[in-house]
Design a protein around this motif. Structure first.
Motif, PDB file in Angstrom:
ATOM      1  N   UNK A  67       0.940  -1.285   0.121  1.00 32.32           N
ATOM      2  CA  UNK A  67       0.141  -0.082  -0.103  1.00 32.32           C
ATOM      3  C   UNK A  67       0.992   1.383   0.006  1.00 32.32           C
ATOM      4  N   UNK A  68       2.155   1.154   0.466  1.00 29.11           N
ATOM      5  CA  UNK A  68       2.841   2.190   0.589  1.00 29.11           C
ATOM      6  C   UNK A  68       4.430   1.774   0.694  1.00 29.11           C
ATOM      7  N   UNK A  69       5.154   2.541  -0.198  1.00 32.81           N
ATOM      8  CA  UNK A  69       6.630   2.109  -0.319  1.00 32.81           C
ATOM      9  C   UNK A  69       7.427   3.437  -0.246  1.00 32.81           C
ATOM     10  N   UNK A  70       8.285   3.269   0.785  1.00 27.43           N
ATOM     11  CA  UNK A  70       9.298   4.327   1.118  1.00 27.43           C
ATOM     12  C   UNK A  70      10.609   4.129   0.477  1.00 27.43           C
ATOM     13  N   UNK A  71      10.906   4.549  -0.466  1.00 25.51           N
ATOM     14  CA  UNK A  71      12.100   4.165  -1.426  1.00 25.51           C
ATOM     15  C   UNK A  71      13.351   5.019  -1.169  1.00 25.51           C
ATOM     16  N   UNK A  79      -3.421  -1.493  -5.641  1.00 24.78           N
ATOM     17  CA  UNK A  79      -4.333  -0.644  -6.128  1.00 24.78           C
ATOM     18  C   UNK A  79      -4.482   0.721  -5.072  1.00 24.78           C
ATOM     19  N   UNK A  80      -4.297   1.837  -5.392  1.00 21.81           N
ATOM     20  CA  UNK A  80      -4.453   3.066  -4.481  1.00 21.81           C
ATOM     21  C   UNK A  80      -3.183   3.218  -3.628  1.00 21.81           C
ATOM     22  N   UNK A  81      -2.291   2.444  -3.969  1.00 23.77           N
ATOM     23  CA  UNK A  81      -0.782   2.736  -3.294  1.00 23.77           C
ATOM     24  C   UNK A  81      -0.053   3.668  -4.004  1.00 23.77           C
ATOM     25  N   UNK A  82       1.023   4.231  -3.047  1.00 20.91           N
ATOM     26  CA  UNK A  82       2.023   5.213  -3.482  1.00 20.91           C
ATOM     27  C   UNK A  82       3.330   4.728  -3.000  1.00 20.91           C
ATOM     28  N   UNK A  83       4.301   5.066  -4.176  1.00 17.06           N
ATOM     29  CA  UNK A  83       5.723   4.855  -3.842  1.00 17.06           C
ATOM     30  C   UNK A  83       6.288   6.490  -3.546  1.00 17.06           C
ATOM     31  N   UNK A  84       6.761   6.785  -2.157  1.00 15.46           N
ATOM     32  CA  UNK A  84       7.260   7.941  -1.935  1.00 15.46           C
ATOM     33  C   UNK A  84       8.799   7.813  -2.139  1.00 15.46           C
ATOM     34  N   UNK A  85       9.388   8.584  -3.240  1.00 22.31           N
ATOM     35  CA  UNK A  85      10.858   8.920  -3.331  1.00 22.31           C
ATOM     36  C   UNK A  85      11.414   9.597  -2.648  1.00 22.31           C
ATOM     37  N   UNK A  86      12.325   9.158  -1.470  1.00 28.55           N
ATOM     38  CA  UNK A  86      13.030  10.141  -0.693  1.00 28.55           C
ATOM     39  C   UNK A  86      14.404  10.031  -0.642  1.00 28.55           C
ATOM     40  N   UNK A  87      14.864   9.177  -1.686  1.00 26.90           N
ATOM     41  CA  UNK A  87      16.425   9.260  -2.060  1.00 26.90           C
ATOM     42  C   UNK A  87      16.764   8.385  -3.277  1.00 26.90           C
ATOM     43  N   UNK A  88      17.929   8.503  -3.756  1.00 29.37           N
ATOM     44  CA  UNK A  88      18.517   7.653  -4.673  1.00 29.37           C
ATOM     45  C   UNK A  88      19.928   7.305  -4.603  1.00 29.37           C
ATOM     46  N   UNK A 132      -5.616  -0.835 -14.553  1.00 30.24           N
ATOM     47  CA  UNK A 132      -7.254  -0.771 -14.151  1.00 30.24           C
ATOM     48  C   UNK A 132      -7.122  -0.436 -12.611  1.00 30.24           C
ATOM     49  N   UNK A 133      -8.409  -0.162 -12.067  1.00 28.26           N
ATOM     50  CA  UNK A 133      -8.633  -0.040 -10.546  1.00 28.26           C
ATOM     51  C   UNK A 133      -8.031   1.110 -10.046  1.00 28.26           C
ATOM     52  N   UNK A 134      -8.061   1.310  -8.877  1.00 30.03           N
ATOM     53  CA  UNK A 134      -7.925   2.651  -8.149  1.00 30.03           C
ATOM     54  C   UNK A 134      -6.403   3.066  -8.553  1.00 30.03           C
ATOM     55  N   UNK A 135      -6.285   4.306  -8.787  1.00 27.12           N
ATOM     56  CA  UNK A 135      -5.028   5.027  -9.344  1.00 27.12           C
ATOM     57  C   UNK A 135      -3.827   4.523  -8.368  1.00 27.12           C
ATOM     58  N   UNK A 136      -2.717   4.442  -8.960  1.00 24.86           N
ATOM     59  CA  UNK A 136      -1.377   4.299  -8.182  1.00 24.86           C
ATOM     60  C   UNK A 136      -0.725   5.369  -8.583  1.00 24.86           C
ATOM     61  N   UNK A 137       0.193   5.755  -7.418  1.00 28.16           N
ATOM     62  CA  UNK A 137       0.989   7.068  -7.806  1.00 28.16           C
ATOM     63  C   UNK A 137       2.533   6.991  -7.340  1.00 28.16           C
ATOM     64  N   UNK A 138       3.355   7.929  -7.741  1.00 31.03           N
ATOM     65  CA  UNK A 138       4.578   8.074  -7.284  1.00 31.03           C
ATOM     66  C   UNK A 138       4.985   9.397  -6.818  1.00 31.03           C
ATOM     67  N   UNK A 139       5.237   9.552  -5.761  1.00 28.45           N
ATOM     68  CA  UNK A 139       5.464  10.769  -5.066  1.00 28.45           C
ATOM     69  C   UNK A 139       6.967  11.223  -4.697  1.00 28.45           C
ATOM     70  N   UNK A 140       7.257  12.597  -5.071  1.00 35.04           N
ATOM     71  CA  UNK A 140       8.752  12.849  -4.751  1.00 35.04           C
ATOM     72  C   UNK A 140       8.420  13.605  -3.236  1.00 35.04           C
TER      73      UNK A 140
END
Length: 302
Positions: free
Chosen positions: A192-196, A212-221, A237-245
């Motif tokens: 549901x949530x990825x802290x990367x 579905x509905x999950x978010x990847x939060x990009x906090x480093x590289x 398809x389904x609830x939108x997923x997202x990538x957040x900076x």
């Protein structure tokens, strides 16, 4: 006074120098620094700061003179300094907005480990309810990762910690990880949530494991690698997923206070993987770059 300043030469990324004493504005406290907390980003990307500038953002010490406008903690208060500029010096002028009062029973060295790593993990994880959610923390053996594993578990999440090697997995289960992996292919779970904190190809892998509905939060590289998505990977398809900076540099006092409260209550521990004297900063930086440190580097200011 002595300070660690930005060094753009091959001998860098920082060096000792004699610098002028800070002159606090009416809204700044003067803090005597006892410990500094090193972060990979501010050292690896040192050319983003001017040569000769006092470096560093995280530290802990004692207020020797309160802000003259009456704001912030009084003289004698033990404080954590988080995301404040020019923190790696014997004394620093700091806005109360970047200070957290350190409760009795919390070691100042542990408080110095909070700063960027603790606040980053806290801000990302409290963006949604985590109760009974699946959370993936990549680069879990680093500073942000250690705090994220603990905070996600405190919030009631099912935590999967991903590390680069079996040697870097030590202690993560004790901090609250339900599983510790070295390869995301080892699980078929959806998160549901990825802290990367790693970036690179791992982001595309995590995307394919996002619920579905999950978010990847990009906090480093930290990998320094590019991310490439295969054709069609961003369609679904389904609830939108997202990538957040992530790049939140707003004042940290509120989060530092909350995190220090967790420490005082025994619910959060500081991930200090290397402790030493700031005279040995060169060796500490090398160990950090070589990924020989699990958690944070904290150095004592002589």
């Amino acid at each position: 006074m002595r300070a660690l300043v930005v060094d753009h030469s091959d001998a860098g990324p920082v060096r000792f120098a004699d610098v002028d004493e800070p002159v606090p504005s009416t809204g700044e406290a003067l803090v005597e620094i006892r410990h500094i907390g090193l972060n990979f980003g501010e050292l690896n990307y040192v050319r983003q700061w001017p040569a000769g500038a006092v470096h560093g953002h995280d530290a802990a010490g004692v207020v020797v003179r309160a802000a003259s406008d009456g704001s912030g903690p009084p003289g004698g208060t033990r404080v954590a300094v988080g995301m404040a500029p020019h923190a790696w010096a014997e004394r620093v002028a700091v806005s109360p907005a970047s200070l957290g009062t350190v409760p009795e029973g919390v070691d100042l060295a542990d408080a110095a480990a909070l700063g960027i790593a603790g606040v980053t993990a806290f801000r990302v994880l409290r963006k949604r309810s985590l109760l009974a959610r699946n959370v993936l923390v990549t680069g879990a053996s680093g500073g942000v990762g250690h705090f994220a594993v603990q905070l996600a578990a405190l919030a009631g999440a099912r935590v999967t910690a991903l590390v680069g090697s079996p040697e870097r997995a030590a202690g993560l289960r004790e901090l609250g990880a339900d599983r510790v992996l070295t390869d995301l292919a080892e699980t078929g779970d959806r998160f549901d949530l990825v802290l990367d904190t790693v970036g690179g190809p791992l982001v595309a892998q995590a995307w394919s494991s996002l619920a579905e509905g999950g978010t990847i939060h990009l906090v480093g590289y930290s990998s320094g690698q590019e991310t490439t998505f295969p054709p069609g990977a961003l369609f679904g398809f389904g609830e939108p997923r997202s990538i957040a900076t992530y790049g939140d540099m707003t004042p940290t006092s509120e989060e530092l206070t909350d995190l220090l409260g967790f420490m005082a209550a025994g619910r959060l521990s500081a991930p200090v993987g290397l402790r030493g004297d700031w005279q040995d900063v060169g060796n500490a930086v090398q160990a950090l770059f070589a990924r020989k440190v699990r958690g944070k580097v904290v150095l004592d200011v002589a």
